[in-house]
Design a protein around this motif. Structure first.
Motif, mmCIF file in Angstrom:
data_model
loop_
_atom_site.group_PDB
_atom_site.id
_atom_site.type_symbol
_atom_site.label_atom_id
_atom_site.label_comp_id
_atom_site.label_asym_id
_atom_site.label_seq_id
_atom_site.Cartn_x
_atom_site.Cartn_y
_atom_site.Cartn_z
ATOM 1 N N GLY A 140 0.689 -1.442 -0.050
ATOM 2 C CA GLY A 140 -0.203 -0.323 0.062
ATOM 3 C C GLY A 140 0.860 1.389 -0.090
ATOM 4 O O GLY A 140 0.415 2.728 -0.446
ATOM 5 N N SER A 141 2.444 1.343 0.026
ATOM 6 C CA SER A 141 3.063 2.227 0.268
ATOM 7 C C SER A 141 3.892 2.689 -1.152
ATOM 8 O O SER A 141 3.328 1.829 -1.917
ATOM 9 C CB SER A 141 4.077 1.939 0.773
ATOM 10 N N SER A 142 3.860 3.848 -1.462
ATOM 11 C CA SER A 142 3.938 4.327 -2.692
ATOM 12 C C SER A 142 6.175 4.382 -2.479
ATOM 13 O O SER A 142 6.702 5.189 -1.176
ATOM 14 C CB SER A 142 3.972 5.467 -2.953
ATOM 15 N N TYR A 143 6.803 4.113 -3.636
ATOM 16 C CA TYR A 143 7.906 3.792 -3.757
ATOM 17 C C TYR A 143 8.556 4.898 -4.808
ATOM 18 O O TYR A 143 7.838 4.056 -5.922
ATOM 19 C CB TYR A 143 8.886 2.962 -3.398
ATOM 20 N N PHE A 144 9.770 5.073 -4.878
ATOM 21 C CA PHE A 144 10.262 5.399 -6.818
ATOM 22 C C PHE A 144 11.692 3.984 -6.814
ATOM 23 O O PHE A 144 12.395 3.651 -5.529
ATOM 24 C CB PHE A 144 10.807 6.675 -6.133
ATOM 25 N N ILE A 145 11.279 3.602 -7.968
ATOM 26 C CA ILE A 145 12.536 1.974 -8.029
ATOM 27 C C ILE A 145 12.670 1.853 -9.614
ATOM 28 O O ILE A 145 12.545 3.075 -10.206
ATOM 29 C CB ILE A 145 11.387 1.087 -8.156
ATOM 30 N N HIS A 146 14.036 2.144 -9.600
ATOM 31 C CA HIS A 146 14.771 1.861 -10.080
ATOM 32 C C HIS A 146 15.142 0.664 -10.222
ATOM 33 O O HIS A 146 15.031 -0.765 -9.589
ATOM 34 C CB HIS A 146 16.376 2.358 -10.346
ATOM 35 N N PHE A 147 14.861 -0.073 -11.841
ATOM 36 C CA PHE A 147 14.841 -2.042 -11.845
ATOM 37 C C PHE A 147 15.282 -2.043 -13.508
ATOM 38 O O PHE A 147 15.508 -1.018 -14.162
ATOM 39 C CB PHE A 147 13.897 -2.303 -12.258
ATOM 40 N N GLN A 148 15.480 -2.547 -13.842
ATOM 41 C CA GLN A 148 16.093 -3.333 -14.874
ATOM 42 C C GLN A 148 15.245 -4.727 -15.172
ATOM 43 O O GLN A 148 14.629 -5.230 -14.858
ATOM 44 C CB GLN A 148 17.351 -3.586 -15.463
ATOM 45 N N THR A 149 15.882 -5.036 -17.194
ATOM 46 C CA THR A 149 14.981 -5.576 -17.355
ATOM 47 C C THR A 149 16.013 -6.724 -18.698
ATOM 48 O O THR A 149 16.066 -5.717 -19.540
ATOM 49 C CB THR A 149 13.131 -5.659 -18.576
ATOM 50 N N CYS A 150 16.369 -7.665 -18.484
ATOM 51 C CA CYS A 150 17.767 -8.410 -19.122
ATOM 52 C C CYS A 150 16.770 -8.743 -20.649
ATOM 53 O O CYS A 150 15.866 -9.281 -20.458
ATOM 54 C CB CYS A 150 18.633 -9.182 -18.900
ATOM 55 N N GLU A 151 16.971 -8.608 -21.447
ATOM 56 C CA GLU A 151 17.249 -8.677 -23.240
ATOM 57 C C GLU A 151 16.674 -10.056 -23.439
ATOM 58 O O GLU A 151 15.957 -10.602 -23.561
ATOM 59 C CB GLU A 151 17.584 -7.916 -23.976
ATOM 60 N N HIS A 152 18.054 -11.121 -23.465
ATOM 61 C CA HIS A 152 17.880 -12.336 -23.386
ATOM 62 C C HIS A 152 17.312 -12.807 -22.519
ATOM 63 O O HIS A 152 17.266 -14.039 -22.661
ATOM 64 C CB HIS A 152 19.286 -12.919 -23.174
ATOM 65 N N THR A 153 16.845 -12.788 -21.618
ATOM 66 C CA THR A 153 16.388 -13.633 -20.576
ATOM 67 C C THR A 153 14.997 -13.547 -20.127
ATOM 68 O O THR A 153 13.880 -13.816 -19.812
ATOM 69 C CB THR A 153 16.967 -13.923 -19.337
ATOM 70 N N GLN A 154 14.280 -11.589 -20.102
ATOM 71 C CA GLN A 154 13.811 -11.085 -19.661
ATOM 72 C C GLN A 154 13.344 -10.830 -18.749
ATOM 73 O O GLN A 154 12.158 -10.370 -18.045
ATOM 74 C CB GLN A 154 12.350 -11.766 -20.568
ATOM 75 N N GLU A 155 14.052 -11.148 -17.690
ATOM 76 C CA GLU A 155 13.853 -10.976 -16.484
ATOM 77 C C GLU A 155 14.008 -9.690 -16.366
ATOM 78 O O GLU A 155 15.081 -9.392 -16.523
ATOM 79 C CB GLU A 155 14.997 -12.213 -15.780
ATOM 80 N N ARG A 156 13.462 -9.553 -14.597
ATOM 81 C CA ARG A 156 13.479 -8.586 -14.090
ATOM 82 C C ARG A 156 14.740 -8.679 -13.169
ATOM 83 O O ARG A 156 14.097 -9.533 -12.588
ATOM 84 C CB ARG A 156 12.078 -7.340 -13.671
ATOM 85 N N SER A 157 14.678 -7.883 -12.454
ATOM 86 C CA SER A 157 15.495 -7.185 -10.870
ATOM 87 C C SER A 157 15.343 -6.059 -10.243
ATOM 88 O O SER A 157 15.446 -5.089 -11.448
ATOM 89 C CB SER A 157 17.048 -7.889 -11.027
ATOM 90 N N LEU A 158 15.088 -5.622 -9.138
ATOM 91 C CA LEU A 158 15.366 -4.269 -8.429
ATOM 92 C C LEU A 158 16.974 -4.046 -8.372
ATOM 93 O O LEU A 158 17.410 -5.358 -7.356
ATOM 94 C CB LEU A 158 14.256 -5.059 -7.388
ATOM 95 N N ILE A 159 16.770 -2.439 -7.789
ATOM 96 C CA ILE A 159 17.964 -2.901 -7.924
ATOM 97 C C ILE A 159 17.796 -1.604 -6.719
ATOM 98 O O ILE A 159 19.118 -1.459 -6.052
ATOM 99 C CB ILE A 159 18.380 -1.900 -9.486
ATOM 100 N N ASN A 160 17.572 -0.263 -6.665
ATOM 101 C CA ASN A 160 17.352 0.531 -6.475
ATOM 102 C C ASN A 160 15.356 0.439 -5.258
ATOM 103 O O ASN A 160 14.964 0.849 -7.065
ATOM 104 C CB ASN A 160 17.787 1.704 -6.257
ATOM 105 N N ILE A 161 15.391 0.953 -4.099
ATOM 106 C CA ILE A 161 13.661 1.845 -4.045
ATOM 107 C C ILE A 161 14.148 2.424 -3.110
ATOM 108 O O ILE A 161 15.220 2.310 -1.732
ATOM 109 C CB ILE A 161 13.235 0.096 -3.494
ATOM 110 N N TYR A 162 13.316 3.906 -2.984
ATOM 111 C CA TYR A 162 13.289 4.824 -2.300
ATOM 112 C C TYR A 162 11.832 5.337 -1.433
ATOM 113 O O TYR A 162 11.370 5.481 -2.772
ATOM 114 C CB TYR A 162 13.568 6.024 -3.174
ATOM 115 N N ALA A 163 11.718 5.838 -0.749
ATOM 116 C CA ALA A 163 10.663 6.265 0.169
ATOM 117 C C ALA A 163 10.329 7.076 -0.660
ATOM 118 O O ALA A 163 11.406 8.062 -1.028
ATOM 119 C CB ALA A 163 10.873 6.435 1.409
ATOM 120 N N LEU A 164 9.267 7.486 -0.756
ATOM 121 C CA LEU A 164 8.312 8.772 -1.128
ATOM 122 C C LEU A 164 7.770 10.322 -0.118
ATOM 123 O O LEU A 164 7.991 9.675 1.035
ATOM 124 C CB LEU A 164 7.394 8.634 -2.352
#
Length: 164
Positions: A140-164
């Motif tokens: 229920g809380s909101s955040y500012f996130i930085h994530f990536q999607t890798c083209e060769h696997t289409q796998e996503r991963s969280l890199i950074n998450i910041y409170a708003l």
């Protein structure tokens, strides 16, 4: 939640820095062995005297630090697409022990996206860091996130998450 203008300005500067770093081609800024929990310094609360005629001695009780961000949870890969978004957490998947957040789910681009956090795999996060991180990520809380999607696997991963 109300923020002082100084804290808000610091967060806005942090967001601007993240965006400018993401715009730099080929920049690999994070590695999983540099993960960190960013928090404010805990303040001490002083208990008030009792209402009776005998005043209670002042006792300082330690407060928990206020976590502001989890950074460098995953290595930034040059062949992956970097994305930044403001999101509201819809659900979290905790480890069996409840100590770590294994993944988070949020709405983004008209679909639900689930990102693994890889916190339990991280060699540099202490038990206190993991507990603080778990308390930080709330449904229920909101955040500012930085994530990536890798083209060769289409796998996503969280890199950074910041409170708003």
């Amino acid at each position: 939640m109300a923020f002082s203008s100084g804290l808000l300005q610091q967060r806005l500067k942090l967001v601007a820095l993240c965006i400018s770093l993401l715009a730099t081609p080929g920049l690999s800024i994070a590695a999983s062995d540099s993960a960190r929990v960013i928090s404010t310094q805990p303040e001490k609360a002083v208990s008030r005297p009792a209402a009776s005629s005998k005043a209670a001695p002042d006792k300082a009780t330690p407060e928990k630090a206020n976590v502001l961000a989890l950074i460098n949870l995953e290595e930034v890969m040059p062949d992956c697409q970097q994305q930044v978004a403001k999101v509201k957490i819809k659900s979290v998947q905790r480890s069996e022990s409840g100590i770590t957040t294994e993944s988070i789910t949020f709405s983004w681009s008209n679909s639900n996206v689930t990102l693994p956090t890889h916190m339990s795999d991280n060699p540099v996060l202490t038990l206190d860091d993991l507990l603080d991180a778990t308390r930080f990520i709330k449904v229920g809380s909101s955040y500012f996130i930085h994530f990536q999607t890798c083209e060769h696997t289409q796998e996503r991963s969280l890199i950074n998450i910041y409170a708003l």
